[in-house]
Design a protein around this motif. Structure first.
Motif, PDB file in Angstrom:
ATOM      1  N   MET A 199    -128.739  12.319  17.945  1.00  0.00           N
ATOM      2  CA  MET A 199    -128.220  12.754  18.970  1.00  0.00           C
ATOM      3  C   MET A 199    -127.474  13.913  18.670  1.00  0.00           C
ATOM      4  O   MET A 199    -127.223  14.263  17.249  1.00  0.00           O
ATOM      5  CB  MET A 199    -127.104  11.678  19.363  1.00  0.00           C
ATOM      6  N   PRO A 200    -127.001  14.891  19.210  1.00  0.00           N
ATOM      7  CA  PRO A 200    -125.954  16.075  19.196  1.00  0.00           C
ATOM      8  C   PRO A 200    -125.143  15.629  18.141  1.00  0.00           C
ATOM      9  O   PRO A 200    -124.226  14.884  18.438  1.00  0.00           O
ATOM     10  CB  PRO A 200    -125.686  16.402  20.381  1.00  0.00           C
ATOM     11  N   GLY A 201    -125.062  16.400  16.904  1.00  0.00           N
ATOM     12  CA  GLY A 201    -123.857  16.255  16.411  1.00  0.00           C
ATOM     13  C   GLY A 201    -123.865  14.639  15.255  1.00  0.00           C
ATOM     14  O   GLY A 201    -122.747  14.496  14.771  1.00  0.00           O
ATOM     15  N   THR A 202    -124.976  14.230  15.433  1.00  0.00           N
ATOM     16  CA  THR A 202    -125.024  12.922  14.820  1.00  0.00           C
ATOM     17  C   THR A 202    -126.288  12.706  13.747  1.00  0.00           C
ATOM     18  O   THR A 202    -127.497  13.097  14.124  1.00  0.00           O
ATOM     19  CB  THR A 202    -125.245  11.915  15.984  1.00  0.00           C
ATOM     20  N   ALA A 203    -125.951  11.883  12.795  1.00  0.00           N
ATOM     21  CA  ALA A 203    -126.996  11.516  11.944  1.00  0.00           C
ATOM     22  C   ALA A 203    -126.999  10.122  11.901  1.00  0.00           C
ATOM     23  O   ALA A 203    -126.340   9.350  12.706  1.00  0.00           O
ATOM     24  CB  ALA A 203    -126.874  12.328  10.575  1.00  0.00           C
ATOM     25  N   TYR A 204    -127.656   9.515  10.886  1.00  0.00           N
ATOM     26  CA  TYR A 204    -127.898   8.057  10.818  1.00  0.00           C
ATOM     27  C   TYR A 204    -127.666   7.652   9.303  1.00  0.00           C
ATOM     28  O   TYR A 204    -128.328   8.232   8.470  1.00  0.00           O
ATOM     29  CB  TYR A 204    -129.074   7.297  11.387  1.00  0.00           C
ATOM     30  N   PRO A 242    -113.696  13.627  20.138  1.00  0.00           N
ATOM     31  CA  PRO A 242    -112.410  13.800  19.258  1.00  0.00           C
ATOM     32  C   PRO A 242    -112.348  13.304  18.129  1.00  0.00           C
ATOM     33  O   PRO A 242    -111.378  13.254  17.383  1.00  0.00           O
ATOM     34  CB  PRO A 242    -111.370  13.318  20.311  1.00  0.00           C
ATOM     35  N   GLN A 243    -113.427  12.415  17.916  1.00  0.00           N
ATOM     36  CA  GLN A 243    -113.523  11.725  16.519  1.00  0.00           C
ATOM     37  C   GLN A 243    -113.785  12.827  15.209  1.00  0.00           C
ATOM     38  O   GLN A 243    -114.100  13.675  15.480  1.00  0.00           O
ATOM     39  CB  GLN A 243    -114.508  10.730  16.553  1.00  0.00           C
ATOM     40  N   SER A 244    -113.336  12.297  14.253  1.00  0.00           N
ATOM     41  CA  SER A 244    -113.566  13.334  12.889  1.00  0.00           C
ATOM     42  C   SER A 244    -114.847  12.782  12.497  1.00  0.00           C
ATOM     43  O   SER A 244    -115.662  12.167  12.540  1.00  0.00           O
ATOM     44  CB  SER A 244    -112.653  12.726  12.089  1.00  0.00           C
ATOM     45  N   ALA A 245    -115.211  14.225  11.749  1.00  0.00           N
ATOM     46  CA  ALA A 245    -116.755  13.930  10.917  1.00  0.00           C
ATOM     47  C   ALA A 245    -116.690  12.960   9.961  1.00  0.00           C
ATOM     48  O   ALA A 245    -115.554  12.678   9.345  1.00  0.00           O
ATOM     49  CB  ALA A 245    -116.835  15.362  10.211  1.00  0.00           C
ATOM     50  N   GLY A 246    -117.666  12.105  10.048  1.00  0.00           N
ATOM     51  CA  GLY A 246    -117.865  11.012   9.175  1.00  0.00           C
ATOM     52  C   GLY A 246    -117.396   9.616   9.910  1.00  0.00           C
ATOM     53  O   GLY A 246    -117.530   8.523   9.239  1.00  0.00           O
ATOM     54  N   THR A 247    -117.128   9.703  11.126  1.00  0.00           N
ATOM     55  CA  THR A 247    -116.710   8.610  12.087  1.00  0.00           C
ATOM     56  C   THR A 247    -118.284   7.883  12.145  1.00  0.00           C
ATOM     57  O   THR A 247    -119.466   8.374  12.361  1.00  0.00           O
ATOM     58  CB  THR A 247    -116.323   8.913  13.380  1.00  0.00           C
ATOM     59  N   VAL A 250    -123.728   8.186  12.227  1.00  0.00           N
ATOM     60  CA  VAL A 250    -122.635   8.946  11.169  1.00  0.00           C
ATOM     61  C   VAL A 250    -122.365  10.513  12.055  1.00  0.00           C
ATOM     62  O   VAL A 250    -123.290  10.963  12.404  1.00  0.00           O
ATOM     63  CB  VAL A 250    -123.109   9.092  10.043  1.00  0.00           C
ATOM     64  N   LEU A 251    -121.475  10.419  12.580  1.00  0.00           N
ATOM     65  CA  LEU A 251    -120.846  11.792  13.372  1.00  0.00           C
ATOM     66  C   LEU A 251    -120.810  12.923  12.179  1.00  0.00           C
ATOM     67  O   LEU A 251    -119.900  12.671  11.355  1.00  0.00           O
ATOM     68  CB  LEU A 251    -119.502  11.786  14.022  1.00  0.00           C
ATOM     69  N   THR A 252    -121.620  13.849  12.506  1.00  0.00           N
ATOM     70  CA  THR A 252    -121.627  14.964  11.400  1.00  0.00           C
ATOM     71  C   THR A 252    -121.091  16.179  11.993  1.00  0.00           C
ATOM     72  O   THR A 252    -120.412  17.049  11.185  1.00  0.00           O
ATOM     73  CB  THR A 252    -123.185  15.513  11.208  1.00  0.00           C
ATOM     74  N   ASP A 253    -120.786  16.619  13.188  1.00  0.00           N
ATOM     75  CA  ASP A 253    -120.419  17.599  14.099  1.00  0.00           C
ATOM     76  C   ASP A 253    -119.717  17.269  15.124  1.00  0.00           C
ATOM     77  O   ASP A 253    -120.449  17.114  16.317  1.00  0.00           O
ATOM     78  CB  ASP A 253    -121.584  18.712  14.374  1.00  0.00           C
TER      79      ASP A 253
END
Length: 417
Positions: free
Chosen positions: A340-345, A361-366, A351-354
């Protein structure tokens, strides 16, 4: 259509209470904690708004900050027809929230050295040798399963005459008297969507992982889940099959019909609108011990059990997984593959990457995921946050304007500085 449904599925407060590493201690008495009054008010207003607007009948929301439960609320009704109030120990059908538990079970086996990420799945399930559409038979590994890069699919992503439907594959949400091994055999009989590792696609991979976990543990899958996760973490309510004595705590599932009004699911069968199609559910599946144990969608549990799992992940995995392996499980394992946009797995969750690309509003690494029965969870290590949002409205967690998004935003705009 498949891509639209996949994206929909992937989208998407005050008291001191220390969550012990083993989580075996009972919940202590709750006392007010200063500093979170603004957060409490914001989340309360958000929940009340969603209930008043008829989006949900009831919810349980827990927010843990730095290991202490700073918000907890059971709101609305667990069963409107019975006028049964929601309680913090109400039982919910977890749907894809189950995937985090199954991934932790696999992680526990990785920790024990009984399983390896690059093990071929066929090492544990000898008949699991699916082929690509052109007849090739690539190696599918445990890593591929845990990252949803195995090339598998869900039946509800396919047309009614698709290969999964023709093979009689169960998605784990409906009643089915086939065994877990048989469902895995049927999955393997259908062609892979792509060469394993070459793309990301949400699928029944974690259900196949459940079969691997069972074989590697030398038990049934439900017993493996108990041995590896729920007993070590002191969970009392996370199960595949709900006993008669606990049925009174079960929440009633609802959904928003095409006119946006709450509608109750039938107990045995319900087709819930999703995009241009629908998903088939059997709400009484948790009572049917003949239905195979779905590691991707079959668990029933409570918000308190889920917050224990999230805090275990956030704090480094003890007592079931080491800090080093836990960090690996929480890191980007899919590189630049489109999730997904800004997201890895990672190995079991997104895992939120961007945050900017994800408009979050969450931090990278969420870390985060949701479930189609209406649930959402996330843990933000940078902010020391873990949040559980369980609702009675199917698919609500996937709506950009649903309760989960509203609660998330309320939390981040009102956290103490």
């Amino acid at each position: 259509m498949r891509r639209i449904l996949s994206l929909l599925l992937c989208t998407l407060l005050v008291v001191p209470f220390t969550l012990p590493a083993s989580a075996k201690a009972p919940v202590p008495a709750i006392k007010s904690q200063p500093g979170f009054a603004t957060l409490t008010k914001a989340v309360d207003q958000t929940i009340d708004k969603n209930i008043k607007e008829g989006r949900i009948a009831g919810t349980v929301v827990l927010v843990s900050y730095d290991g202490q439960l700073v918000y907890h609320r059971a709101a609305g009704l667990a069963d409107p027809e019975k006028k049964m109030p929601m309680k913090e120990d109400s039982l919910f059908r977890l749907a894809s929230v189950s995937k985090a538990f199954t991934s932790m079970a696999a992680g526990a086996l990785l920790e024990k050295g009984k399983l390896k990420l690059d093990d071929p799945v066929s090492k544990w399930l000898p008949d699991f040798k699916p082929k690509t559409a052109d007849g090739k038979q690539p190696v599918v590994t445990v890593r591929h399963l845990m990252t949803h890069t195995a090339g598998l699919d869900y039946g509800f992503f396919q047309p009614k005459d698709g290969p999964y439907r023709k093979a009689g594959v169960s998605d784990g949400l409906e009643r089915s008297d086939i065994a877990l091994d048989e469902n895995i055999r049927r999955i393997a009989s259908a062609p892979l969507l792509f060469e394993p590792g070459s793309a990301w696609h949400y699928s029944l991979a974690i259900d196949v992982l459940g079969g691997v976990v069972a074989k590697a543990n030398g038990t049934s899958f439900p017993q493996a889940m108990a041995d590896l996760v729920t007993i070590p973490l002191g969970m009392k309510d996370t199960v595949f099959y709900v006993q008669e004595k606990d049925r009174a705590r079960m929440t009633a599932p609802y959904y928003l019909d095409r006119e946006g009004k709450l509608a109750r699911m039938n107990d045995r069968d319900a087709d819930v609108p999703m995009g241009e199609g629908s998903i088939h559910f059997s709400p009484d599946r948790p009572y049917d011990t003949k239905s195979w144990p779905s590691g991707g969608a079959g668990l029933t549990g409570t918000a308190p059990d889920l917050i224990i799992l999230l805090e275990t992940i956030r704090k480094g995995g003890a007592p079931i997984i080491s800090d080093g392996l836990m960090k690996q499980m929480c890191a980007n394992q899919t590189g630049k593959l489109t999730v997904m946009p800004g997201t890895a797995y990672g190995l079991g969750w997104a895992v939120l990457t961007d945050p900017d690309a994800a408009k979050s509003p969450q931090s990278a690494g969420t870390l985060f995921w949701s479930g189609v029965y209406g649930h959402n969870w996330f843990t933000d290590p940078a902010k020391k946050l873990s949040v559980v949002i369980l609702t009675t409205t199917t698919l609500d967690s996937l709506e950009s304007h649903g309760l989960a998004t509203d609660v998330r935003d309320a939390i981040y705009t009102s956290l103490p500085k």
